[in-house]
Design a protein around this motif. Structure first.
Motif, PDB file in Angstrom:
ATOM      1  N   ALA A  42       0.767  -1.215   0.075  1.00  0.00           N
ATOM      2  CA  ALA A  42      -0.066  -0.064   0.096  1.00  0.00           C
ATOM      3  C   ALA A  42       0.763   1.188  -0.194  1.00  0.00           C
ATOM      4  CB  ALA A  42      -1.077   0.083   1.229  1.00  0.00           C
ATOM      5  N   LEU A  43       1.884   1.202   0.778  1.00  0.00           N
ATOM      6  CA  LEU A  43       2.823   2.222   0.707  1.00  0.00           C
ATOM      7  C   LEU A  43       3.459   2.551  -0.592  1.00  0.00           C
ATOM      8  CD1 LEU A  43       4.549   1.779   4.386  1.00  0.00           C
ATOM      9  CD2 LEU A  43       3.355   3.847   3.518  1.00  0.00           C
ATOM     10  N   GLN A  44       4.009   1.544  -1.316  1.00  0.00           N
ATOM     11  CA  GLN A  44       4.404   1.716  -2.719  1.00  0.00           C
ATOM     12  C   GLN A  44       3.315   2.318  -3.492  1.00  0.00           C
ATOM     13  OE1 GLN A  44       5.581  -2.429  -3.426  1.00  0.00           O
ATOM     14  NE2 GLN A  44       7.705  -1.532  -4.176  1.00  0.00           N
ATOM     15  N   ARG A  45       2.076   1.696  -3.633  1.00  0.00           N
ATOM     16  CA  ARG A  45       1.103   2.389  -4.353  1.00  0.00           C
ATOM     17  C   ARG A  45       0.767   3.829  -4.150  1.00  0.00           C
ATOM     18  NH1 ARG A  45      -0.961  -3.224  -3.907  1.00  0.00           N
ATOM     19  NH2 ARG A  45      -2.114  -2.487  -1.875  1.00  0.00           N
ATOM     20  N   SER A  46       0.897   4.145  -2.888  1.00  0.00           N
ATOM     21  CA  SER A  46       0.462   5.282  -2.431  1.00  0.00           C
ATOM     22  C   SER A  46       1.870   6.393  -2.636  1.00  0.00           C
ATOM     23  CB  SER A  46      -0.001   5.553  -1.047  1.00  0.00           C
ATOM     24  OG  SER A  46       1.025   5.273  -0.188  1.00  0.00           O
ATOM     25  N   ASP A  47       2.782   6.102  -3.142  1.00  0.00           N
ATOM     26  CA  ASP A  47       3.878   6.921  -3.388  1.00  0.00           C
ATOM     27  C   ASP A  47       4.471   7.273  -1.953  1.00  0.00           C
ATOM     28  OD1 ASP A  47       6.098   8.401  -4.890  1.00  0.00           O
ATOM     29  OD2 ASP A  47       4.969  10.235  -4.508  1.00  0.00           O
ATOM     30  N   TRP A  48       4.617   6.228  -1.136  1.00  0.00           N
ATOM     31  CA  TRP A  48       5.270   6.297   0.384  1.00  0.00           C
ATOM     32  C   TRP A  48       4.517   7.229   1.168  1.00  0.00           C
ATOM     33  CZ3 TRP A  48       7.368   1.987   0.618  1.00  0.00           C
ATOM     34  CH2 TRP A  48       7.910   1.337  -0.551  1.00  0.00           C
ATOM     35  N   GLN A  49       3.175   7.589   1.253  1.00  0.00           N
ATOM     36  CA  GLN A  49       2.481   8.616   1.779  1.00  0.00           C
ATOM     37  C   GLN A  49       1.687   7.265   2.761  1.00  0.00           C
ATOM     38  OE1 GLN A  49       0.621  11.946   0.044  1.00  0.00           O
ATOM     39  NE2 GLN A  49       1.780  11.379  -1.839  1.00  0.00           N
ATOM     40  N   PRO A  50       2.045   7.459   4.130  1.00  0.00           N
ATOM     41  CA  PRO A  50       1.478   6.606   5.020  1.00  0.00           C
ATOM     42  C   PRO A  50      -0.038   6.973   5.214  1.00  0.00           C
ATOM     43  CG  PRO A  50       3.341   7.475   6.073  1.00  0.00           C
ATOM     44  CD  PRO A  50       3.229   8.272   4.853  1.00  0.00           C
ATOM     45  N   GLU A  51      -0.392   8.110   5.089  1.00  0.00           N
ATOM     46  CA  GLU A  51      -1.999   8.449   5.206  1.00  0.00           C
ATOM     47  C   GLU A  51      -2.908   7.811   4.290  1.00  0.00           C
ATOM     48  OE1 GLU A  51       0.569  10.624   5.656  1.00  0.00           O
ATOM     49  OE2 GLU A  51       0.344  10.740   7.795  1.00  0.00           O
ATOM     50  N   MET A  52      -2.119   8.061   2.807  1.00  0.00           N
ATOM     51  CA  MET A  52      -3.071   7.470   1.694  1.00  0.00           C
ATOM     52  C   MET A  52      -2.861   6.182   1.597  1.00  0.00           C
ATOM     53  SD  MET A  52      -1.922  10.060  -1.315  1.00  0.00           S
ATOM     54  CE  MET A  52      -2.450   8.829  -2.514  1.00  0.00           C
ATOM     55  N   ALA A  53      -1.798   5.291   2.149  1.00  0.00           N
ATOM     56  CA  ALA A  53      -1.830   3.987   2.342  1.00  0.00           C
ATOM     57  C   ALA A  53      -2.711   3.327   3.396  1.00  0.00           C
ATOM     58  CB  ALA A  53      -0.295   3.543   2.784  1.00  0.00           C
ATOM     59  N   ALA A  54      -3.019   4.017   4.476  1.00  0.00           N
ATOM     60  CA  ALA A  54      -4.070   3.690   5.452  1.00  0.00           C
ATOM     61  C   ALA A  54      -5.524   3.808   4.948  1.00  0.00           C
ATOM     62  CB  ALA A  54      -3.657   4.777   6.828  1.00  0.00           C
ATOM     63  N   ASP A  55      -5.675   4.689   4.172  1.00  0.00           N
ATOM     64  CA  ASP A  55      -7.016   5.113   3.564  1.00  0.00           C
ATOM     65  C   ASP A  55      -7.421   3.825   2.659  1.00  0.00           C
ATOM     66  OD1 ASP A  55      -7.489   7.464   4.910  1.00  0.00           O
ATOM     67  OD2 ASP A  55      -7.057   8.752   3.203  1.00  0.00           O
ATOM     68  N   GLU A  56      -6.234   3.436   1.810  1.00  0.00           N
ATOM     69  CA  GLU A  56      -6.538   2.288   0.973  1.00  0.00           C
ATOM     70  C   GLU A  56      -6.819   0.966   1.847  1.00  0.00           C
ATOM     71  OE1 GLU A  56      -3.690  -0.689  -1.548  1.00  0.00           O
ATOM     72  OE2 GLU A  56      -3.437   1.485  -1.965  1.00  0.00           O
ATOM     73  N   ILE A  57      -6.184   0.667   2.988  1.00  0.00           N
ATOM     74  CA  ILE A  57      -5.818  -0.596   3.565  1.00  0.00           C
ATOM     75  C   ILE A  57      -7.501  -0.469   4.344  1.00  0.00           C
ATOM     76  CG2 ILE A  57      -5.014  -1.755   5.441  1.00  0.00           C
ATOM     77  CD1 ILE A  57      -2.371  -0.830   4.539  1.00  0.00           C
ATOM     78  N   ALA A  58      -7.667   0.602   4.814  1.00  0.00           N
ATOM     79  CA  ALA A  58      -8.922   0.725   5.528  1.00  0.00           C
ATOM     80  C   ALA A  58     -10.119   0.406   4.598  1.00  0.00           C
ATOM     81  CB  ALA A  58      -9.136   2.021   6.164  1.00  0.00           C
TER      82      ALA A  58
END
Length: 84
Positions: A42-58
């Motif tokens: 998820a971090l890779q897909r979100s360009d290493w932005q934790p907030e965006m990665a968290a939104d995707e996983i959630a």
């Protein structure tokens, strides 16, 4: 905040679904289970932005993004402290 992996870090998702991280600088290997693998991807897909990665996983899991954000930040802190 964008967090990028160390340029000396290589990652491989193994056939068993586990993520293996290798820090070429230190020679340390880290093996991550399904949760860590999911966060890494998820971090890779979100360009290493934790907030965006968290939104995707959630969204995928149907859970509160704030709890996932806490998990991601803790996971990243673990690797920063380990020097990976």
């Amino acid at each position: 905040m964008t967090t990028r992996p160390d340029h000396e870090l290589t990652a491989q998702v193994r056939p068993d679904g586990y993520l293996e991280l290798l820090c070429r600088r230190t020679g340390r290997r880290h093996r991550c289970g399904p949760r860590g693998t999911t966060m890494w991807l998820a971090l890779q897909r979100s360009d290493w932005q934790p907030e965006m990665a968290a939104d995707e996983i959630a969204l995928q899991l149907g859970v509160d993004p704030d709890s996932i954000r806490c998990d991601i930040h803790a996971w990243l802190a673990h690797f920063r402290e380990a020097g990976a």
